[in-house]
Design a protein around this motif. Structure first.
Motif, PDB file in Angstrom:
ATOM      1  N   ALA A   1      49.750  33.822  43.749  1.00 38.77           N
ATOM      2  CA  ALA A   1      48.591  34.678  44.004  1.00 38.77           C
ATOM      3  C   ALA A   1      47.330  33.846  44.240  1.00 38.77           C
ATOM      4  O   ALA A   1      46.433  34.252  44.983  1.00 38.77           O
ATOM      5  N   VAL A   2      47.261  32.669  43.613  1.00 41.90           N
ATOM      6  CA  VAL A   2      46.142  31.761  43.853  1.00 41.90           C
ATOM      7  C   VAL A   2      46.274  31.108  45.223  1.00 41.90           C
ATOM      8  O   VAL A   2      45.336  31.099  46.034  1.00 41.90           O
ATOM      9  N   LYS A   3      47.455  30.550  45.500  1.00 45.91           N
ATOM     10  CA  LYS A   3      47.670  29.793  46.739  1.00 45.91           C
ATOM     11  C   LYS A   3      47.477  30.634  47.993  1.00 45.91           C
ATOM     12  O   LYS A   3      46.909  30.169  48.983  1.00 45.91           O
TER      13      LYS A   3
ATOM     14  N   GLY B   1      37.338  33.410  47.088  1.00 46.58           N
ATOM     15  CA  GLY B   1      36.457  34.445  46.571  1.00 46.58           C
ATOM     16  C   GLY B   1      37.145  35.760  46.315  1.00 46.58           C
ATOM     17  O   GLY B   1      36.490  36.760  46.003  1.00 46.58           O
ATOM     18  N   GLY B   2      38.463  35.779  46.424  1.00 46.85           N
ATOM     19  CA  GLY B   2      39.227  37.007  46.222  1.00 46.85           C
ATOM     20  C   GLY B   2      39.486  37.318  44.763  1.00 46.85           C
ATOM     21  O   GLY B   2      38.817  36.798  43.857  1.00 46.85           O
ATOM     22  N   GLU B   3      40.502  38.134  44.521  1.00 47.39           N
ATOM     23  CA  GLU B   3      40.756  38.642  43.172  1.00 47.39           C
ATOM     24  C   GLU B   3      42.251  38.633  42.884  1.00 47.39           C
ATOM     25  O   GLU B   3      43.078  38.817  43.775  1.00 47.39           O
ATOM     26  N   ILE B   4      42.581  38.399  41.623  1.00 45.72           N
ATOM     27  CA  ILE B   4      43.961  38.479  41.140  1.00 45.72           C
ATOM     28  C   ILE B   4      43.977  39.389  39.924  1.00 45.72           C
ATOM     29  O   ILE B   4      43.133  39.261  39.034  1.00 45.72           O
TER      30      ILE B   4
ATOM     31  N   ALA C   1      37.230  29.979  43.639  1.00 39.95           N
ATOM     32  CA  ALA C   1      36.284  31.066  43.359  1.00 39.95           C
ATOM     33  C   ALA C   1      36.984  32.421  43.262  1.00 39.95           C
ATOM     34  O   ALA C   1      36.453  33.441  43.684  1.00 39.95           O
ATOM     35  N   LEU C   2      38.173  32.428  42.679  1.00 35.56           N
ATOM     36  CA  LEU C   2      38.939  33.663  42.519  1.00 35.56           C
ATOM     37  C   LEU C   2      38.660  34.284  41.156  1.00 35.56           C
ATOM     38  O   LEU C   2      38.541  33.577  40.152  1.00 35.56           O
ATOM     39  N   THR C   3      38.571  35.588  41.127  1.00 39.54           N
ATOM     40  CA  THR C   3      38.404  36.314  39.867  1.00 39.54           C
ATOM     41  C   THR C   3      39.777  36.715  39.346  1.00 39.54           C
ATOM     42  O   THR C   3      40.554  37.361  40.053  1.00 39.54           O
ATOM     43  N   LEU C   4      40.090  36.311  38.119  1.00 38.36           N
ATOM     44  CA  LEU C   4      41.384  36.621  37.509  1.00 38.36           C
ATOM     45  C   LEU C   4      41.184  37.659  36.413  1.00 38.36           C
ATOM     46  O   LEU C   4      40.474  37.418  35.437  1.00 38.36           O
ATOM     47  N   LEU C   5      41.781  38.810  36.581  1.00 39.86           N
ATOM     48  CA  LEU C   5      41.653  39.915  35.632  1.00 39.86           C
ATOM     49  C   LEU C   5      43.001  40.200  34.981  1.00 39.86           C
ATOM     50  O   LEU C   5      44.027  40.269  35.658  1.00 39.86           O
ATOM     51  N   VAL C   6      43.002  40.376  33.665  1.00 37.68           N
ATOM     52  CA  VAL C   6      44.237  40.648  32.916  1.00 37.68           C
ATOM     53  C   VAL C   6      44.090  41.981  32.190  1.00 37.68           C
ATOM     54  O   VAL C   6      43.121  42.194  31.458  1.00 37.68           O
TER      55      VAL C   6
END
Length: 270
Positions: A167-169, A174-177, A136-141
């Motif tokens: 960064a995922v591991k 529910g966090g963010e990358i 449930a991580l939000t990945l922003l580019v």
């Protein structure tokens, strides 16, 4: 000089440099011995990795056959899945050791060229997105179009995938990358930021040491402790630098700086 202009007295000094020469020779021999030891270590690691990979692939192959056996009960299937999980982790470790051995022995050649960063970042994002979604991580580019770096395209992709995977591991559910980049003069700075637990300042010096997992050994998070070492070596081989900024309880940012393509304009200049 005398009346005829001939010298009748000469003055000079001398210094005994025997010890200095001996010291230089000892240093030279020590350097040659260290280089030979490093080559021997890399050759050993490469050889052992090749020898281990063949039987490991056989173990995984037979375990995958067992996984599809409809006659297994729940407990047996669980045991097979543990074999597969452990085997894949060990194979990852073998591959990482082999990659590091190649790099340290100088058997990795790079093709440095102007690489458009946005498509590489998008491709890496697409590959990492399923892993991020699983937690449930939000990945922003945020990588501007037209931004180009001087790098080896394949190895740059490897570097970014490793940083995004970490960064995922090590993120919180529910966090963010964030994957961002900007041009800064003659360099391009790429940053991967997570919202994980962060790393204590006194442990940052261990970051790029092989097999160092910074206290995560008993966390249950799989990892080899070699990925960042390989990443650092590759970034340096591409003429770049790498570092990390981290705050406990807030998260971490790993950054790399590579040369900007001078003919690509000032897109993303900050």
């Amino acid at each position: 000089r005398d009346a005829e202009g001939k010298p009748y007295r000469m003055a000079g000094s001398h210094t005994d440099i025997t010890e200095q020469k001996l010291s230089e020779e000892q240093l030279r021999h020590a350097r040659l011995a260290a280089e030979a030891a490093s080559r021997a270590k890399s050759a050993f690691l490469s050889s052992m990795s090749h020898e281990l990979r063949t039987p490991m692939n056989a173990v995984l192959g037979f375990a995958q056959i067992l996984e599809y056996d409809e006659g297994l009960n729940g407990e047996q299937r669980s045991h097979v899945q543990e074999i597969l999980k452990g085997g894949r982790h060990l194979l990852d470790l073998i591959n990482d050791v082999l990659d590091l051995a190649r790099i340290e022995s100088g058997r990795v050649s790079l093709a440095i060229d102007a690489v458009s960063l946005a498509p590489v970042a998008e491709e890496c994002s697409d590959l990492i997105q399923p892993l991020a979604a699983g937690r449930a991580l939000t990945l922003l580019v945020d990588v501007p179009d037209g931004l180009e770096v001087l790098a080896d395209s394949m190895r740059l992709k490897q570097v970014l995938l490793n940083l995004l995977s970490n960064a995922v591991k090590y993120n919180r559910p529910g966090g963010e990358i964030r994957l961002g980049a900007s041009r800064q003069g003659v360099r391009v700075r790429i940053e991967v930021t997570d919202t994980g637990a962060g790393i204590a300042p006194e442990r940052l010096t261990e970051l790029f040491k092989p097999f160092s997992r910074l206290g995560q050994e008993s966390s249950g998070i799989e990892g080899t402790g070699i990925g960042l070492t390989i990443t650092q070596r590759l970034v340096q081989m591409m003429g770049g630098t790498i570092g990390m900024e981290s705050r406990l309880g807030v998260g971490s940012t790993v950054w790399i700086e590579l040369g900007a393509n001078p003919s690509a304009g000032a897109s993303g200049l900050s």
